[in-house]
Design a protein around this motif. Structure first.
Motif, PDB file in Angstrom:
ATOM      1  N   ARG A 163     -10.480  -2.998  -5.130  1.00 49.79           N
ATOM      2  CA  ARG A 163      -9.634  -2.395  -6.159  1.00 49.79           C
ATOM      3  C   ARG A 163      -8.281  -1.979  -5.591  1.00 49.79           C
ATOM      4  NH1 ARG A 163     -13.198   1.006 -10.552  1.00 49.79           N
ATOM      5  NH2 ARG A 163     -14.827  -0.567 -10.845  1.00 49.79           N
ATOM      6  N   VAL A 164      -8.284  -1.462  -4.377  1.00 45.69           N
ATOM      7  CA  VAL A 164      -7.013  -1.095  -3.745  1.00 45.69           C
ATOM      8  C   VAL A 164      -6.153  -2.334  -3.528  1.00 45.69           C
ATOM      9  CG1 VAL A 164      -5.961  -0.157  -1.659  1.00 45.69           C
ATOM     10  CG2 VAL A 164      -7.918   1.001  -2.680  1.00 45.69           C
ATOM     11  N   ASP A 165      -6.766  -3.433  -3.092  1.00 53.27           N
ATOM     12  CA  ASP A 165      -6.019  -4.670  -2.881  1.00 53.27           C
ATOM     13  C   ASP A 165      -5.445  -5.198  -4.190  1.00 53.27           C
ATOM     14  OD1 ASP A 165      -6.588  -4.543  -0.203  1.00 53.27           O
ATOM     15  OD2 ASP A 165      -8.293  -5.923  -0.301  1.00 53.27           O
ATOM     16  N   LEU A 171       1.545  -3.967  -7.520  1.00 53.61           N
ATOM     17  CA  LEU A 171       2.801  -3.378  -7.062  1.00 53.61           C
ATOM     18  C   LEU A 171       3.683  -4.421  -6.388  1.00 53.61           C
ATOM     19  CD1 LEU A 171       1.577   0.038  -5.585  1.00 53.61           C
ATOM     20  CD2 LEU A 171       2.665  -0.375  -7.786  1.00 53.61           C
ATOM     21  N   ALA A 172       3.061  -5.334  -5.652  1.00 51.39           N
ATOM     22  CA  ALA A 172       3.849  -6.363  -4.971  1.00 51.39           C
ATOM     23  C   ALA A 172       4.608  -7.224  -5.966  1.00 51.39           C
ATOM     24  CB  ALA A 172       2.943  -7.231  -4.101  1.00 51.39           C
ATOM     25  N   GLY A 173       4.010  -7.448  -7.147  1.00 52.34           N
ATOM     26  CA  GLY A 173       4.696  -8.239  -8.157  1.00 52.34           C
ATOM     27  C   GLY A 173       5.970  -7.586  -8.664  1.00 52.34           C
ATOM     28  N   LEU A 174       6.082  -6.265  -8.507  1.00 50.32           N
ATOM     29  CA  LEU A 174       7.281  -5.567  -8.978  1.00 50.32           C
ATOM     30  C   LEU A 174       8.482  -5.835  -8.085  1.00 50.32           C
ATOM     31  CD1 LEU A 174       5.694  -2.103  -9.847  1.00 50.32           C
ATOM     32  CD2 LEU A 174       6.186  -3.982 -11.402  1.00 50.32           C
ATOM     33  N   THR A 175       8.243  -6.182  -6.826  1.00 49.92           N
ATOM     34  CA  THR A 175       9.348  -6.411  -5.906  1.00 49.92           C
ATOM     35  C   THR A 175       9.757  -7.874  -5.828  1.00 49.92           C
ATOM     36  OG1 THR A 175       7.812  -6.678  -4.043  1.00 49.92           O
ATOM     37  CG2 THR A 175       8.643  -4.462  -4.486  1.00 49.92           C
ATOM     38  N   SER A 176       9.034  -8.739  -6.539  1.00 46.11           N
ATOM     39  CA  SER A 176       9.392 -10.156  -6.527  1.00 46.11           C
ATOM     40  C   SER A 176      10.654 -10.381  -7.345  1.00 46.11           C
ATOM     41  CB  SER A 176       8.242 -11.001  -7.086  1.00 46.11           C
ATOM     42  OG  SER A 176       7.973 -10.658  -8.430  1.00 46.11           O
ATOM     43  N   GLY A 177      11.216 -11.563  -7.217  1.00 49.56           N
ATOM     44  CA  GLY A 177      12.475 -11.850  -7.896  1.00 49.56           C
ATOM     45  C   GLY A 177      12.393 -11.758  -9.398  1.00 49.56           C
ATOM     46  N   GLY A 178      11.209 -12.029  -9.978  1.00 54.96           N
ATOM     47  CA  GLY A 178      11.098 -12.010 -11.432  1.00 54.96           C
ATOM     48  C   GLY A 178      10.753 -10.658 -12.016  1.00 54.96           C
ATOM     49  N   GLY A 179      10.500  -9.669 -11.165  1.00 53.02           N
ATOM     50  CA  GLY A 179      10.137  -8.356 -11.672  1.00 53.02           C
ATOM     51  C   GLY A 179      11.305  -7.637 -12.305  1.00 53.02           C
ATOM     52  N   ARG A 180      11.097  -7.098 -13.503  1.00 54.58           N
ATOM     53  CA  ARG A 180      12.184  -6.416 -14.220  1.00 54.58           C
ATOM     54  C   ARG A 180      11.960  -4.914 -14.327  1.00 54.58           C
ATOM     55  NH1 ARG A 180      11.446 -10.894 -18.059  1.00 54.58           N
ATOM     56  NH2 ARG A 180      13.037 -12.477 -17.690  1.00 54.58           N
ATOM     57  N   VAL A 385       7.111   5.814  -8.598  1.00 58.14           N
ATOM     58  CA  VAL A 385       7.282   4.694  -7.674  1.00 58.14           C
ATOM     59  C   VAL A 385       8.436   3.825  -8.155  1.00 58.14           C
ATOM     60  CG1 VAL A 385       6.192   2.679  -6.624  1.00 58.14           C
ATOM     61  CG2 VAL A 385       4.821   4.698  -7.154  1.00 58.14           C
ATOM     62  N   GLU A 386       9.370   3.531  -7.256  1.00 57.67           N
ATOM     63  CA  GLU A 386      10.506   2.676  -7.572  1.00 57.67           C
ATOM     64  C   GLU A 386      10.520   1.494  -6.604  1.00 57.67           C
ATOM     65  OE1 GLU A 386      14.070   4.938  -7.444  1.00 57.67           O
ATOM     66  OE2 GLU A 386      13.412   6.384  -8.953  1.00 57.67           O
ATOM     67  N   PRO A 387      10.313   0.277  -7.095  1.00 51.59           N
ATOM     68  CA  PRO A 387      10.362  -0.893  -6.203  1.00 51.59           C
ATOM     69  C   PRO A 387      11.784  -1.168  -5.737  1.00 51.59           C
ATOM     70  CG  PRO A 387      10.112  -1.583  -8.492  1.00 51.59           C
ATOM     71  CD  PRO A 387       9.996  -0.090  -8.488  1.00 51.59           C
ATOM     72  N   LEU A 388      11.917  -1.544  -4.476  1.00 53.50           N
ATOM     73  CA  LEU A 388      13.215  -1.863  -3.903  1.00 53.50           C
ATOM     74  C   LEU A 388      13.336  -3.371  -3.745  1.00 53.50           C
ATOM     75  CD1 LEU A 388      13.504   0.808  -1.063  1.00 53.50           C
ATOM     76  CD2 LEU A 388      14.560   0.866  -3.316  1.00 53.50           C
ATOM     77  N   PRO A 389      14.418  -3.977  -4.215  1.00 51.90           N
ATOM     78  CA  PRO A 389      14.622  -5.411  -3.995  1.00 51.90           C
ATOM     79  C   PRO A 389      14.614  -5.731  -2.506  1.00 51.90           C
ATOM     80  CG  PRO A 389      16.209  -4.541  -5.586  1.00 51.90           C
ATOM     81  CD  PRO A 389      15.509  -3.360  -4.985  1.00 51.90           C
ATOM     82  N   GLY A 390      14.235  -6.976  -2.166  1.00 53.14           N
ATOM     83  CA  GLY A 390      14.087  -7.350  -0.773  1.00 53.14           C
ATOM     84  C   GLY A 390      15.334  -7.111   0.064  1.00 53.14           C
ATOM     85  N   LEU A 436       8.346  -6.077   6.072  1.00 52.77           N
ATOM     86  CA  LEU A 436       9.292  -6.820   5.242  1.00 52.77           C
ATOM     87  C   LEU A 436       9.372  -8.283   5.680  1.00 52.77           C
ATOM     88  CD1 LEU A 436      12.218  -4.247   4.861  1.00 52.77           C
ATOM     89  CD2 LEU A 436      10.588  -4.959   3.115  1.00 52.77           C
ATOM     90  N   VAL A 437       9.386  -8.516   6.992  1.00 54.73           N
ATOM     91  CA  VAL A 437       9.416  -9.888   7.497  1.00 54.73           C
ATOM     92  C   VAL A 437       8.154 -10.639   7.082  1.00 54.73           C
ATOM     93  CG1 VAL A 437       9.428 -11.297   9.585  1.00 54.73           C
ATOM     94  CG2 VAL A 437      10.929  -9.311   9.413  1.00 54.73           C
ATOM     95  N   ALA A 438       7.014  -9.933   7.035  1.00 52.60           N
ATOM     96  CA  ALA A 438       5.749 -10.559   6.648  1.00 52.60           C
ATOM     97  C   ALA A 438       5.648 -10.792   5.154  1.00 52.60           C
ATOM     98  CB  ALA A 438       4.581  -9.698   7.126  1.00 52.60           C
ATOM     99  N   GLY A 439       6.602 -10.300   4.376  1.00 50.88           N
ATOM    100  CA  GLY A 439       6.602 -10.550   2.941  1.00 50.88           C
ATOM    101  C   GLY A 439       6.103  -9.416   2.078  1.00 50.88           C
ATOM    102  N   PHE A 440       5.826  -8.258   2.662  1.00 53.68           N
ATOM    103  CA  PHE A 440       5.371  -7.119   1.871  1.00 53.68           C
ATOM    104  C   PHE A 440       6.565  -6.494   1.135  1.00 53.68           C
ATOM    105  CE2 PHE A 440       2.093  -7.478   5.100  1.00 53.68           C
ATOM    106  CZ  PHE A 440       0.934  -7.323   4.354  1.00 53.68           C
ATOM    107  N   GLY A 441       6.276  -5.854   0.008  1.00 49.51           N
ATOM    108  CA  GLY A 441       7.319  -5.183  -0.758  1.00 49.51           C
ATOM    109  C   GLY A 441       7.602  -3.796  -0.224  1.00 49.51           C
ATOM    110  N   ALA A 442       8.720  -3.260  -0.640  1.00 52.87           N
ATOM    111  CA  ALA A 442       9.117  -1.911  -0.236  1.00 52.87           C
ATOM    112  C   ALA A 442       9.296  -1.052  -1.481  1.00 52.87           C
ATOM    113  CB  ALA A 442      10.409  -1.943   0.578  1.00 52.87           C
ATOM    114  N   PHE A 443       8.947   0.212  -1.349  1.00 53.58           N
ATOM    115  CA  PHE A 443       9.004   1.124  -2.489  1.00 53.58           C
ATOM    116  C   PHE A 443       9.555   2.472  -2.050  1.00 53.58           C
ATOM    117  CE2 PHE A 443       5.614  -1.882  -3.255  1.00 53.58           C
ATOM    118  CZ  PHE A 443       5.789  -2.239  -4.575  1.00 53.58           C
ATOM    119  N   ARG A 444      10.194   3.132  -2.975  1.00 52.06           N
ATOM    120  CA  ARG A 444      10.564   4.531  -2.809  1.00 52.06           C
ATOM    121  C   ARG A 444       9.651   5.333  -3.734  1.00 52.06           C
ATOM    122  NH1 ARG A 444      15.393   4.261  -4.496  1.00 52.06           N
ATOM    123  NH2 ARG A 444      16.447   4.039  -2.481  1.00 52.06           N
ATOM    124  N   PHE A 445       8.936   6.292  -3.198  1.00 51.05           N
ATOM    125  CA  PHE A 445       8.002   7.027  -4.047  1.00 51.05           C
ATOM    126  C   PHE A 445       8.097   8.520  -3.765  1.00 51.05           C
ATOM    127  CE2 PHE A 445       5.717   5.904  -0.217  1.00 51.05           C
ATOM    128  CZ  PHE A 445       5.000   7.042   0.107  1.00 51.05           C
TER     129      PHE A 445
END
Length: 500
Positions: A163-165, A171-180, A385-390, A436-445
């Motif tokens: 469930r955590v995964d 959450l990772a989908g929020l930092t992708s290019g298509g996330g609005r 939680v605020e997703p940060l663009p890459g 970030l290099v491995a592809g994980f998203g970043a967030f400010r929370f």
């Protein structure tokens, strides 16, 4: 059996421009140096005055009071004083907001910065509507989803990790290019259970024959309902118009187009929540969201609002008359007063804490269980939680990395010892860069805990209980002072209000 996975957080970064010093501290330090030079070059009689000013500036720059330096207290004191002088610490709503040409309340009026919020009613088919809260100043659109909690702490470690995964993938989908979506808020609150569900069940299925058994059963329900505690959980999703400008223009522009784009994102989020095994109750319509806001400001209104449900679309058993929820026009408080260390609204006293420290030692996924499950007081736990663009996240990490390298060189040059905290902060920045290099998203929370009670004495007891349980959850909390009204807006209401 799957080994239990643990999680830990880094320390709160002190920031700073040079050797951990912030711009105000550097300015004050320059002032100290100027005063020392002035003392050396001035006549003997004037030297003590220069030295006195230097000591005062150094005192303001480096002496800490309640974990804040004096220069950090200045904006808080100034802001609260200005609120007092201008009368902004007291808000009067409801009937006191009527214009001379009005005889009834027709719009939602909330205190302070929330005054720019407007509640829109968006049709979604089959006679159903979803409430969308628009911030006319920041041009954001927010919808609220009510979800049902599960016995996460009782699950096997493998099920918990799954469930955590799944939540992490959402959450990772929020930092992708298509996330609005620009912001997500998770909010869980407790409030006294009015026993409405028991009453509805009895009114629909019970035999009301005035017998001794019926009267005894009614008495048991009346006594049992009010002593129970109810948990409610909400997820708020916010769309920023400028981030989805092209999509809104393609949809025709305006509020209707923005709401259509937001609804598309909401459908995606609902599917992602289903994959994460999170049960949803539904997107809140205007009257339901208004009821959530109203019961936050006025806890005594819970019983009255819970008993409603006279519309044909409501659950059976509600009292005849008004439909469930309340009119959004009366969602706000009638009176609110911001004090130095608490916030009073209608029938409640509230104190908000900021969570400034998360578990630094390896902890299980359910580390919040004591705070969420063992409180007996009324409290609200909120995470914004605020997703940060890459690119933005990479720039921020690179900036912090260069700052740490510069500080290390400066410490080596002047012979200052590198503390364990300095090394830990540098390691944390390096770990973020690797993620970030491995592809994980970043967030400010940001996390907040709001404690509520009926009076100040009860509030003090409730705060003590919340602080104890937060400590057991390995959280460090700071009680907001001079900013309790702003903390309440962010931490107690499911409106995804940002932190300035």
């Amino acid at each position: 059996m799957v080994a239990e996975r643990s999680y830990r957080f880094g320390p709160l970064e002190r920031g700073g421009i040079l050797l951990g010093l912030r711009w105000p501290q550097l300015g004050l330090l320059v002032g100290v140096m100027v005063c020392v030079i002035g003392a050396l070059r001035s006549p003997v009689l004037l030297a003590p005055a220069w030295l006195l000013v230097a000591v005062a500036l150094g005192f303001v720059a480096f002496v800490r009071v309640e974990d804040r330096s004096l220069d950090q207290w200045v904006p808080i004191l100034f802001g609260y004083t200005m609120q007092k002088v201008t009368g902004e610490t007291v808000f009067r709503g409801g009937v006191f907001r009527l214009r001379p040409d009005e005889d009834q309340i027709t719009r939602t009026v909330l205190p302070g910065p929330l005054a720019s919020l407007v509640m829109l009613s968006v049709p979604v088919g089959n006679g159903r509507y979803v409430a969308v809260v628009k911030d006319t100043g920041k041009q954001t659109y927010t919808a609220v989803l009510q979800v049902q909690g599960s016995q996460f702490a009782l699950l096997e470690s493998g099920d918990q990790q799954a469930r955590v995964d799944a939540w992490g993938e959402l959450l990772a989908g929020l930092t992708s290019g298509g996330g609005r979506l620009a912001r997500i808020q998770w909010l869980e609150r407790t409030l006294p259970d009015s026993g409405d569900q028991l009453q509805r069940h009895w009114r629909v299925r019970g035999h009301h024959d005035d017998s001794w058994a019926a009267q005894a059963y009614q008495e048991v329900i009346d006594a049992a309902g009010p002593v129970a505690q109810r948990h409610e959980t909400f997820l708020s999703f916010q769309l920023r118009a400028r981030d989805a400008r092209r999509a809104i223009q393609r949809a025709g522009g305006g509020d209707r187009a923005a709401c259509a784009v937001l609804l598309g994102e909401l459908r995606t989020m609902e599917a992602a929540l289903a994959r994460a095994s999170i049960s949803t109750v539904g997107w809140l319509p205007p009257r339901a969201l208004a009821a959530v806001i109203r019961t936050t400001y006025d806890p005594y209104s819970v019983d009255m609002i819970d008993a409603r449900g006279g519309a044909s679309t409501d659950l059976a058993g509600g009292l005849k008359g008004l439909p469930s929820g309340i009119d959004p026009a009366v969602a706000g408080p009638v009176r609110a007063v911001a004090a130095w260390d608490h916030y009073r609204t209608d029938s409640g006293f509230h104190t908000t804490y900021w969570i400034n420290g998360w578990p630094r030692v390896p902890s299980p996924a359910a580390f919040l269980a004591p705070l969420l499950m063992e409180t007996t007081c009324r409290r609200t736990v909120s995470l914004v939680v605020e997703p940060l663009p890459g690119r933005k996240a990479e720039k921020a990490v690179n900036r912090r990395r260069m700052a740490h390298l510069g500080e290390q060189q400066m410490r080596d040059k002047i012979g200052k010892v590198t503390t364990q905290r300095d090394a830990t902060e540098a390691d944390e920045v390096e770990r973020r860069e690797q993620e970030l290099v491995a592809g994980f998203g970043a967030f400010r929370f940001h996390g907040f805990v709001t404690v509520s009670a009926d009076d100040l004495d009860s509030l003090a007891d409730a705060c003590g209980e919340a602080e104890t349980l937060a400590s057991r959850s390995r959280l460090e909390m700071v009680r907001l002072v001079g900013e309790q009204d702003q903390g309440f807006n962010v931490g107690a209401l499911p409106l995804a209000v940002g932190v300035s």
